[in-house]
Structure formats: structure tokens, C-alpha cells
Design a protein around this motif. Structure first.
Motif, PDB file in Angstrom:
ATOM      1  N   VAL A 266      -7.613  10.048   9.549  1.00  0.00           N
ATOM      2  CA  VAL A 266      -7.678  11.377  10.165  1.00  0.00           C
ATOM      3  C   VAL A 266      -9.024  11.667  10.815  1.00  0.00           C
ATOM      4  CG1 VAL A 266      -5.915  12.360   8.662  1.00  0.00           C
ATOM      5  CG2 VAL A 266      -8.314  12.416   7.930  1.00  0.00           C
ATOM      6  N   ALA A 267     -10.053  10.910  10.475  1.00  0.00           N
ATOM      7  CA  ALA A 267     -11.373  11.143  11.064  1.00  0.00           C
ATOM      8  C   ALA A 267     -12.240   9.919  10.827  1.00  0.00           C
ATOM      9  CB  ALA A 267     -12.035  12.380  10.450  1.00  0.00           C
ATOM     10  N   ALA A 268     -13.308   9.802  11.610  1.00  0.00           N
ATOM     11  CA  ALA A 268     -14.259   8.707  11.429  1.00  0.00           C
ATOM     12  C   ALA A 268     -15.624   9.142  11.931  1.00  0.00           C
ATOM     13  CB  ALA A 268     -13.789   7.461  12.166  1.00  0.00           C
ATOM     14  N   GLU A 269     -16.647   8.606  11.303  1.00  0.00           N
ATOM     15  CA  GLU A 269     -18.031   8.880  11.689  1.00  0.00           C
ATOM     16  C   GLU A 269     -18.846   7.644  11.380  1.00  0.00           C
ATOM     17  OE1 GLU A 269     -21.058  11.114  13.365  1.00  0.00           O
ATOM     18  OE2 GLU A 269     -18.991  11.823  13.058  1.00  0.00           O
ATOM     19  N   GLY A 270     -19.473   7.055  12.414  1.00  0.00           N
ATOM     20  CA  GLY A 270     -20.218   5.834  12.195  1.00  0.00           C
ATOM     21  C   GLY A 270     -19.302   4.737  11.690  1.00  0.00           C
TER      22      GLY A 270
ATOM     23  N   MET B  43       0.839  -1.198   0.000  1.00  0.00           N
ATOM     24  CA  MET B  43       0.000   0.000   0.000  1.00  0.00           C
ATOM     25  C   MET B  43       0.876   1.251   0.000  1.00  0.00           C
ATOM     26  SD  MET B  43      -2.985  -0.967   2.736  1.00  0.00           S
ATOM     27  CE  MET B  43      -4.011  -2.409   2.522  1.00  0.00           C
ATOM     28  N   ALA B  44       0.457   2.231  -0.750  1.00  0.00           N
ATOM     29  CA  ALA B  44       1.210   3.484  -0.789  1.00  0.00           C
ATOM     30  C   ALA B  44       1.075   4.215   0.536  1.00  0.00           C
ATOM     31  CB  ALA B  44       0.686   4.356  -1.925  1.00  0.00           C
ATOM     32  N   HIS B  45       2.098   4.998   0.866  1.00  0.00           N
ATOM     33  CA  HIS B  45       2.018   5.778   2.096  1.00  0.00           C
ATOM     34  C   HIS B  45       2.377   7.224   1.793  1.00  0.00           C
ATOM     35  CE1 HIS B  45       6.442   5.649   2.442  1.00  0.00           C
ATOM     36  NE2 HIS B  45       6.324   4.379   2.106  1.00  0.00           N
ATOM     37  N   ALA B  46       1.887   8.122   2.644  1.00  0.00           N
ATOM     38  CA  ALA B  46       1.994   9.548   2.349  1.00  0.00           C
ATOM     39  C   ALA B  46       3.106  10.240   3.114  1.00  0.00           C
ATOM     40  CB  ALA B  46       0.661  10.220   2.654  1.00  0.00           C
ATOM     41  N   ARG B  47       3.665   9.573   4.115  1.00  0.00           N
ATOM     42  CA  ARG B  47       4.666  10.259   4.940  1.00  0.00           C
ATOM     43  C   ARG B  47       5.627   9.242   5.548  1.00  0.00           C
ATOM     44  NH1 ARG B  47       1.350  11.964  10.375  1.00  0.00           N
ATOM     45  NH2 ARG B  47      -0.255  12.753   8.977  1.00  0.00           N
ATOM     46  N   PRO B  48       6.812   9.664   5.931  1.00  0.00           N
ATOM     47  CA  PRO B  48       7.723   8.768   6.665  1.00  0.00           C
ATOM     48  C   PRO B  48       7.111   8.448   8.030  1.00  0.00           C
ATOM     49  CG  PRO B  48       8.877  10.699   5.808  1.00  0.00           C
ATOM     50  CD  PRO B  48       7.415  10.978   5.667  1.00  0.00           C
ATOM     51  N   THR B  49       7.560   7.356   8.617  1.00  0.00           N
ATOM     52  CA  THR B  49       7.025   6.976   9.919  1.00  0.00           C
ATOM     53  C   THR B  49       8.145   6.567  10.862  1.00  0.00           C
ATOM     54  OG1 THR B  49       5.481   5.533  11.111  1.00  0.00           O
ATOM     55  CG2 THR B  49       6.645   4.575   9.227  1.00  0.00           C
ATOM     56  N   SER B  50       7.961   6.837  12.136  1.00  0.00           N
ATOM     57  CA  SER B  50       8.880   6.377  13.177  1.00  0.00           C
ATOM     58  C   SER B  50       8.286   5.208  13.958  1.00  0.00           C
ATOM     59  CB  SER B  50       9.205   7.527  14.137  1.00  0.00           C
ATOM     60  OG  SER B  50       9.836   8.593  13.454  1.00  0.00           O
ATOM     61  N   ILE B  51       7.147   4.692  13.475  1.00  0.00           N
ATOM     62  CA  ILE B  51       6.490   3.553  14.126  1.00  0.00           C
ATOM     63  C   ILE B  51       6.978   2.251  13.500  1.00  0.00           C
ATOM     64  CG2 ILE B  51       4.279   2.417  14.567  1.00  0.00           C
ATOM     65  CD1 ILE B  51       2.949   5.168  14.373  1.00  0.00           C
ATOM     66  N   LEU B  52       7.299   1.266  14.334  1.00  0.00           N
ATOM     67  CA  LEU B  52       7.543  -0.085  13.843  1.00  0.00           C
ATOM     68  C   LEU B  52       6.178  -0.752  13.705  1.00  0.00           C
ATOM     69  CD1 LEU B  52       9.528  -2.341  13.083  1.00  0.00           C
ATOM     70  CD2 LEU B  52       9.547  -3.011  15.507  1.00  0.00           C
TER      71      LEU B  52
ATOM     72  N   ILE C 288     -14.450   5.768   7.681  1.00  0.00           N
ATOM     73  CA  ILE C 288     -13.136   6.254   8.095  1.00  0.00           C
ATOM     74  C   ILE C 288     -12.565   7.092   6.964  1.00  0.00           C
ATOM     75  CG2 ILE C 288     -10.813   5.617   8.842  1.00  0.00           C
ATOM     76  CD1 ILE C 288     -11.991   2.871   9.641  1.00  0.00           C
ATOM     77  N   ASP C 289     -12.095   8.301   7.296  1.00  0.00           N
ATOM     78  CA  ASP C 289     -11.481   9.189   6.306  1.00  0.00           C
ATOM     79  C   ASP C 289      -9.966   9.139   6.433  1.00  0.00           C
ATOM     80  OD1 ASP C 289     -13.968  10.069   5.366  1.00  0.00           O
ATOM     81  OD2 ASP C 289     -14.104  11.568   6.971  1.00  0.00           O
ATOM     82  N   LEU C 290      -9.296   9.012   5.294  1.00  0.00           N
ATOM     83  CA  LEU C 290      -7.840   8.950   5.259  1.00  0.00           C
ATOM     84  C   LEU C 290      -7.260  10.308   4.893  1.00  0.00           C
ATOM     85  CD1 LEU C 290      -7.313   5.555   3.398  1.00  0.00           C
ATOM     86  CD2 LEU C 290      -7.750   5.979   5.840  1.00  0.00           C
ATOM     87  N   GLU C 291      -5.979  10.500   5.202  1.00  0.00           N
ATOM     88  CA  GLU C 291      -5.342  11.789   4.940  1.00  0.00           C
ATOM     89  C   GLU C 291      -5.229  12.091   3.443  1.00  0.00           C
ATOM     90  OE1 GLU C 291      -1.375  12.090   6.380  1.00  0.00           O
ATOM     91  OE2 GLU C 291      -0.637  10.324   5.306  1.00  0.00           O
ATOM     92  N   ASP C 292      -5.317  11.046   2.615  1.00  0.00           N
ATOM     93  CA  ASP C 292      -5.239  11.282   1.161  1.00  0.00           C
ATOM     94  C   ASP C 292      -6.609  11.568   0.546  1.00  0.00           C
ATOM     95  OD1 ASP C 292      -6.494   8.819   1.099  1.00  0.00           O
ATOM     96  OD2 ASP C 292      -4.805   7.734   0.240  1.00  0.00           O
ATOM     97  N   GLY C 293      -7.630  11.676   1.398  1.00  0.00           N
ATOM     98  CA  GLY C 293      -8.950  12.048   0.916  1.00  0.00           C
ATOM     99  C   GLY C 293      -9.896  10.893   0.680  1.00  0.00           C
ATOM    100  N   ARG C 294      -9.407   9.664   0.738  1.00  0.00           N
ATOM    101  CA  ARG C 294     -10.290   8.516   0.531  1.00  0.00           C
ATOM    102  C   ARG C 294     -11.180   8.290   1.745  1.00  0.00           C
ATOM    103  NH1 ARG C 294      -6.525   3.628  -0.898  1.00  0.00           N
ATOM    104  NH2 ARG C 294      -5.072   4.792   0.448  1.00  0.00           N
ATOM    105  N   ARG C 295     -12.355   7.708   1.504  1.00  0.00           N
ATOM    106  CA  ARG C 295     -13.270   7.319   2.578  1.00  0.00           C
ATOM    107  C   ARG C 295     -13.515   5.817   2.481  1.00  0.00           C
ATOM    108  NH1 ARG C 295     -18.746   9.833   5.177  1.00  0.00           N
ATOM    109  NH2 ARG C 295     -17.127  10.851   6.412  1.00  0.00           N
TER     110      ARG C 295
END
Length: 460
Positions: A21-25, A1-10, A28-35
């Protein structure tokens, strides 16, 4: 899967997961605009979806009053109320509660509390647990030892406890019931196997038998045949051992009853039970151990306290969130809705995957589940699969990825078709309890579409 930023998480995945970035019911909304629509509730966790107003308000109110107390010094109102609710809604099955911060912690606490019980009542010679192959009970060393999930055990095999944790066959009729056996004969064979294991170990050395009421990710929502849990419980009690259920994934309403054993476990109430995921519904990290009157009496008659615990056990914010989740399930009458949604989802999956015109029919081995917990298993050891090519990947993981691309979150797993954990493809669905019929249809439609796309691309 493509990613939008570097990460410091293993991360836990070979790919870097996208950032939500957000969720309702259920969405789930992603930072790249997908729902995305969440068809599995994370890992069968979210039972009310995201941002339920009652739960959010309860957490906000608690933040203004009391955020933390240490459970060896003080209790809190949310913890006391939640424990009382869990006891009061159990129809007498449970009398005491101990809190944890998740499923692995809850099962770890079950292991230690079960041992404590026998020390308290004067049977310290009991030191053995019996569980099942193709099971999963958590990711600590003790819970990995208790369970038998080959892939998850593999890196730690040499340091797992093989002296006190023992295993019998899974209760998986579709795979392991013999052609010449009736359901009753299959159950009797498994009952006899458990009794033989008791006798092999020494009946008075066994602490208890532990099982998932419905097996989760290991085999993909596999319930036991009718009469199985009643039979296992009878063996345990015949030899003075505890009958223990792990409902971390299947409990707290997911099967359409508050406890899975009430609807799909012969009504066989356990002596100890672990719950977690649906308890807090993703609004808090929480788990719990539910204790029967028998175990409660034994502990009260001895030390009278839990000789186990963690810093964040019974955290006020976690307990108030969970209390609000459980009250909402009751107030909104969601358990009947879970059953209705399950019936709809079952019909849609059967129509899309097993009807005569379905592309997936030759490969769809089983569709199983109830309520808000469903497993779909595929088998490619059939003639129609002779020329198929998955490009070195597994079908389940290809479908999981394609579902994500098509806007649906599901879980794909492998290794549930044999006890060695080397064969099998299954996927799981577990929508929130308050999903609408339209959302159930969306989940089923995208799932079937994704399965068909992968099949076509693989040579069907």
C-alpha cells in the motif's frame, strides 16, 4: 502466503501475493500492517528506492505539460534529453538510442534491429543468432528462443524458433571449468566453441552473439571469467557479426559502473546493448536499445529509421522519470557508493555464511557479485546434507519465504547448477544504490538468520 482479499488477477506465483500500500526508500508497507525491507529492488529494478523527491517531482511536472505523444508522429523533450544523456555518458560507445517499455521489449528490438542492420548494409543472408545455455533474455517467444532458460522455455518449447537461434555453453567457471584448466584455457575453450558454432552455421549467416554481461536470475549473478567477453567479441568481428550484450538486469549502475561491461566485461563495448530495469528504477516501465557508431552508420546509410516499434515507445512520462533517475545517480554520486555497499555486503555475507562457525558453511557453494547485485548459491550434494529434509520443497524457495516472514524481500531460484536446469538453489540480493550502511547490515542480518532457520528446521 496468506492473503487478505479475493483477487481478479491471474498472478505469476502459486500463492497470492500480499498487497503493498505504500513505500519509502527501501521499505514497503503492506495492507496488513507489516513493513518489509526490499533487498532485491523488486527484480533488480529499484535503484533509488521508492518516493525519491526529484523523480516524483519530475513526473508531477510532466503530468501538467505533456502526458503522451505517439512516437511515429511526434517526439518529446524528455525522450530527446534522455537519449542524449545515454549517448553522452557512454564514452563514445553508443551513438543512437531506441526506446521500449521494458526488458523483453528491448531485447526483442535488439533482435529485429540487428537483422535490419544487415538488410540495410546488403547482407540479407545473415539470419542466425548465437546465445548461451543457462541464459535469459525475456519472455516473448523470440527472446525465449534466443535464451536458454529450461524452465521458462518448457511450456512453449514446441513453438519456439529452433532454426534461427542457437546456443553454446555458459561462461560459468565455478561449475563448468575443468579441474585441469586454467582460467585462460577455459576462456580459450569457450572461444573455440563459439568459433566452431560460427563455422557450423556458416560464418556469413550469423547476425550476432548475444550474452548477459552478468547472468541474472537463471544462475544467480554469474559473471564471466576474465578475458571472456574480449574473446567472444573477437570471434564476432572476425566474421563480420555483431557483439550484443543484454544488460537489462546488470546494467545502468548495478555493478558499480554505468554499464556492466565497463567493470566486469573486459571493457568490451558492444555493437548493440539492451538496458531496462535500472534505467527507470521502477518509476516507469521503460527499456532502451543502445547502438554503436558502426550500427548507427549502417542504419543511417540505409533507410535511416527504426523499422520496429510499439505504441508506448518513448512515452514522455516514462522518459522524464528515467531522466530524473539517471540525473540523480550522477548528482548524488551513487556509483562509488554502490561499490562501497557491495564491499560491505560481501563481507557480511561471507562472515555469516562461510566463516568457520557459520551453520551454512558446508552448504554455501558460492557468494558472488559486485556493487548492488549479489548471488548466493547453495549445494546440498555434500555429505553433511545426507539426512536433511526440505519437505518436498526447494531450499531457495523456503529461504525466500522465510526472509519474507522475517521482513526481507529477496529472490530465490532453482535450476542454475546444470545446463538441464534441474539442479541448484540460489538467492539474489540487489539493494537500491542509495541504501545506507545500516540498511545493508539489516539486509545481511535477516538473510543469514533466515538461511539458518531453514537449515535448522531441515535437519542440520
Amino acid at each position: 502466503m496468506a492473503h487478505a482479499r479475493p483477487t481478479s488477477i491471474l498472478h505469476r506465483t502459486p500463492w497470492q501475493p500480499p498487497v503493498a500500500v505504500a513505500a519509502e526508500g527501501l521499505y514497503i508497507d503492506l495492507e496488513d500492517g507489516r513493513r518489509l525491507i526490499d533487498g532485491i529492488g523488486g527484480a533488480a529494478v529499484t535503484c533509488l528506492g521508492a518516493n525519491h523527491p526529484k523523480v516524483i517531482q519530475a513526473i508531477k511536472d510532466q503530468l501538467d505539460t505533456l502526458t503522451y505523444v505517439y512516437n511515429m508522429q511526434l517526439s518529446s523533450e524528455p525522450a530527446e534529453k534522455l537519449a542524449k544523456l545515454l549517448v553522452d555518458t557512454s564514452d563514445g560507445a553508443f551513438e543512437l538510442v531506441a526506446f521500449a517499455s521494458g526488458g523483453s521489449e528491448a531485447v526483442e528490438a535488439v533482435i529485429k534491429l540487428a537483422r535490419q542492420y544487415y538488410v540495410e548494409i546488403g547482407q540479407p543472408q545473415r539470419s542466425n543468432f548465437i546465445a548461451r545455455q543457462l541464459s535469459f533474455h525475456g519472455n516473448t517467444l523470440s527472446t525465449l528462443s534466443l535464451a536458454y532458460h529450461p524452465a521458462r522455455r518448457a511450456p512453449y518449447a514446441d513453438i519456439l524458433d529452433k532454426d534461427h537461434f542457437h546456443h553454446v555453453s555458459p561462461a560459468y567457471a565455478k561449475r563448468f571449468q575443468r579441474d585441469d584448466e586454467t582460467e585462460e584455457q577455459y576462456v580459450e575453450r569457450l572461444r573455440q566453441e563459439l568459433e566452431d558454432k560460427f563455422l557450423e552455421l556458416g560464418p556469413d549467416t550469423v547476425i550476432g552473439f548475444v550474452a548477459e554481461t552478468v547472468v541474472g536470475a537463471t544462475t544467480g549473478v554469474v559473471g564471466a571469467p576474465r578475458g571472456y567477453f574480449a574473446a567472444m567479441k573477437s570471434v564476432c568481428h572476425k566474421y563480420g557479426a555483431l557483439f550484443i550484450l543484454d544488460e537489462v538486469m546488470s546494467g545502468m549502475g548495478r555493478m558499480g559502473s554505468l554499464h556492466a561491461w565497463q567493470s566486469v566485461g573486459d571493457g568490451a563495448a558492444p555493437d548493440l546493448q539492451a538496458v531496462a530495469k535500472g534505467l527507470g528504477g521502477g518509476y516507469a516501465s521503460i527499456g532502451a536499445v543502445l547502438m554503436s557508431p558502426k550500427v548507427s552508420k549502417g542504419i543511417r546509410g540505409g533507410s535511416g529509421l527504426l523499422k520496429h516499434g510499439h505504441t508506448y515507445q518513448a512515452h514522455p512520462l516514462a522518459c522524464v522519470a528515467s531522466l530524473a533517475v539517471q540525473e540523480t545517480i550522477i548528482e548524488e554520486g551513487l556509483l562509488p557508493r554502490v561499490v562501497e555497499n557491495g564491499e560491505l555486503l560481501s563481507k557480511l555475507l561471507h562472515d555469516g555464511l562461510l566463516s568457520d562457525q557459520a551453520l551454512a558453511k558446508p552448504f554455501c557453494f558460492d557468494i558472488r557479485g559486485r556493487g548492488a547485485f549479489w548471488g548466493i548459491e547453495f549445494d546440498f550434494e555434500v555429505p553433511e546434507a545426507a539426512n536433511m529434509n526440505f519437505g518436498g520443497q526447494t531450499f531457495a524457495m523456503l529461504v525466500q519465504a522465510r526472509c519474507f516472514e522475517n521482513g526481507l524481500v529477496v529472490i530465490g531460484m532453482n535450476g542454475g547448477a546444470n545446463v538441464e536446469g534441474t539442479k541448484g538453489d540460489h538467492l539474489m540480493l540487489g539493494p537500491a544504490y542509495n541504501a545506507t550502511p545500516e540498511e545493508i547490515r539489516q539486509i545481511a542480518t535477516v538473510f543469514v538468520q533466515s538461511v539458518e532457520e531453514v537449515l535448522k528446521e531441515s535437519g542440520v
